[in-house]
Design a protein around this motif. Structure first.
Motif, PDB file in Angstrom:
ATOM      1  N   HIS A  48       0.821  -1.216   0.000  1.00 29.71           N
ATOM      2  CA  HIS A  48       0.000   0.000   0.000  1.00 29.71           C
ATOM      3  C   HIS A  48       0.857   1.270   0.000  1.00 29.71           C
ATOM      4  CE1 HIS A  48      -3.411  -2.590   0.693  1.00 29.71           C
ATOM      5  NE2 HIS A  48      -2.778  -3.118   1.734  1.00 29.71           N
ATOM      6  N   CYS A  49       1.739   1.352  -0.973  1.00 28.97           N
ATOM      7  CA  CYS A  49       2.571   2.543  -1.124  1.00 28.97           C
ATOM      8  C   CYS A  49       2.624   2.919  -2.604  1.00 28.97           C
ATOM      9  CB  CYS A  49       3.974   2.311  -0.570  1.00 28.97           C
ATOM     10  SG  CYS A  49       4.905   1.025  -1.405  1.00 28.97           S
ATOM     11  N   ALA A  50       3.217   4.053  -2.895  1.00 25.23           N
ATOM     12  CA  ALA A  50       3.336   4.513  -4.282  1.00 25.23           C
ATOM     13  C   ALA A  50       4.407   3.721  -5.014  1.00 25.23           C
ATOM     14  CB  ALA A  50       3.692   5.994  -4.304  1.00 25.23           C
ATOM     15  N   LYS A  51       4.224   3.570  -6.323  1.00 26.08           N
ATOM     16  CA  LYS A  51       5.229   2.878  -7.137  1.00 26.08           C
ATOM     17  C   LYS A  51       6.567   3.602  -7.078  1.00 26.08           C
ATOM     18  CE  LYS A  51       1.970   1.634 -10.629  1.00 26.08           C
ATOM     19  NZ  LYS A  51       1.713   1.571 -12.068  1.00 26.08           N
ATOM     20  N   ALA A  52       6.527   4.932  -6.937  1.00 25.09           N
ATOM     21  CA  ALA A  52       7.758   5.720  -6.878  1.00 25.09           C
ATOM     22  C   ALA A  52       8.569   5.418  -5.618  1.00 25.09           C
ATOM     23  CB  ALA A  52       7.425   7.199  -6.941  1.00 25.09           C
ATOM     24  N   ALA A  53       7.939   4.864  -4.585  1.00 21.41           N
ATOM     25  CA  ALA A  53       8.632   4.537  -3.344  1.00 21.41           C
ATOM     26  C   ALA A  53       9.352   3.194  -3.422  1.00 21.41           C
ATOM     27  CB  ALA A  53       7.650   4.523  -2.179  1.00 21.41           C
ATOM     28  N   VAL A  54       9.072   2.416  -4.467  1.00 24.91           N
ATOM     29  CA  VAL A  54       9.661   1.078  -4.614  1.00 24.91           C
ATOM     30  C   VAL A  54      10.767   1.128  -5.662  1.00 24.91           C
ATOM     31  CG1 VAL A  54       9.193  -1.329  -5.189  1.00 24.91           C
ATOM     32  CG2 VAL A  54       7.440   0.031  -4.038  1.00 24.91           C
ATOM     33  N   SER A  55      11.921   0.548  -5.332  1.00 24.33           N
ATOM     34  CA  SER A  55      13.019   0.499  -6.299  1.00 24.33           C
ATOM     35  C   SER A  55      13.762  -0.829  -6.167  1.00 24.33           C
ATOM     36  CB  SER A  55      13.992   1.660  -6.081  1.00 24.33           C
ATOM     37  OG  SER A  55      14.591   1.563  -4.811  1.00 24.33           O
ATOM     38  N   ILE A  56      14.422  -1.221  -7.243  1.00 21.38           N
ATOM     39  CA  ILE A  56      15.232  -2.427  -7.232  1.00 21.38           C
ATOM     40  C   ILE A  56      16.662  -1.998  -6.933  1.00 21.38           C
ATOM     41  CG2 ILE A  56      16.071  -4.369  -8.591  1.00 21.38           C
ATOM     42  CD1 ILE A  56      13.420  -4.219 -10.160  1.00 21.38           C
ATOM     43  N   ALA A  57      17.153  -2.343  -5.745  1.00 19.02           N
ATOM     44  CA  ALA A  57      18.471  -1.910  -5.303  1.00 19.02           C
ATOM     45  C   ALA A  57      19.580  -2.741  -5.947  1.00 19.02           C
ATOM     46  CB  ALA A  57      18.566  -1.995  -3.779  1.00 19.02           C
ATOM     47  N   HIS A  58      19.368  -4.046  -6.061  1.00 18.08           N
ATOM     48  CA  HIS A  58      20.374  -4.945  -6.645  1.00 18.08           C
ATOM     49  C   HIS A  58      19.665  -6.028  -7.440  1.00 18.08           C
ATOM     50  CE1 HIS A  58      23.585  -3.263  -4.235  1.00 18.08           C
ATOM     51  NE2 HIS A  58      22.840  -3.394  -3.165  1.00 18.08           N
ATOM     52  N   GLY A  59      20.317  -6.501  -8.499  1.00 12.27           N
ATOM     53  CA  GLY A  59      19.816  -7.643  -9.239  1.00 12.27           C
ATOM     54  C   GLY A  59      18.777  -7.337 -10.287  1.00 12.27           C
ATOM     55  N   ALA A  60      18.819  -6.167 -10.882  1.00 11.55           N
ATOM     56  CA  ALA A  60      17.809  -5.793 -11.867  1.00 11.55           C
ATOM     57  C   ALA A  60      17.783  -6.734 -13.066  1.00 11.55           C
ATOM     58  CB  ALA A  60      18.032  -4.362 -12.340  1.00 11.55           C
ATOM     59  N   SER A  61      18.912  -7.356 -13.404  1.00  7.52           N
ATOM     60  CA  SER A  61      18.942  -8.245 -14.561  1.00  7.52           C
ATOM     61  C   SER A  61      18.883  -9.721 -14.173  1.00  7.52           C
ATOM     62  CB  SER A  61      20.198  -7.990 -15.397  1.00  7.52           C
ATOM     63  OG  SER A  61      21.346  -8.271 -14.632  1.00  7.52           O
ATOM     64  N   GLY A  62      18.846 -10.028 -12.891  1.00  9.31           N
ATOM     65  CA  GLY A  62      18.782 -11.416 -12.441  1.00  9.31           C
ATOM     66  C   GLY A  62      17.408 -11.765 -11.903  1.00  9.31           C
TER      67      GLY A  62
END
Length: 72
Positions: A48-62
């Motif tokens: 229950h948060c905004a999409k802008a508050a979520v990020s992929i810190a590590h492993g974007a390609s895995g």
């Protein structure tokens, strides 16, 4: 949080395993960042948060990723 992503699933779902890690099943294929975008939307909806508050810190390609939620 550590998330294992399974692309090309029949339905989208986010479940927590007993060890504290998460498994995300996403409908989108793992091409051109589509699965990552759906993962971010799924995590934002679940917590229950905004999409802008979520990020992929590590492993974007895995398949195993570290997802960060601002404010948590």
């Amino acid at each position: 949080m550590r998330v294992k992503v399974k692309p090309n699933a029949r339905t989208s779902a986010l479940t927590q395993l007993p060890d504290g890690s998460w498994v995300a099943q996403v409908k989108a294929p793992a091409i051109e960042g589509r699965a990552n975008k759906e993962l971010i939307a799924l995590v934002a909806e679940h917590f229950h948060c905004a999409k802008a508050a979520v990020s992929i810190a590590h492993g974007a390609s895995g398949r195993t990723k570290v997802v960060r939620i601002e404010g948590r």
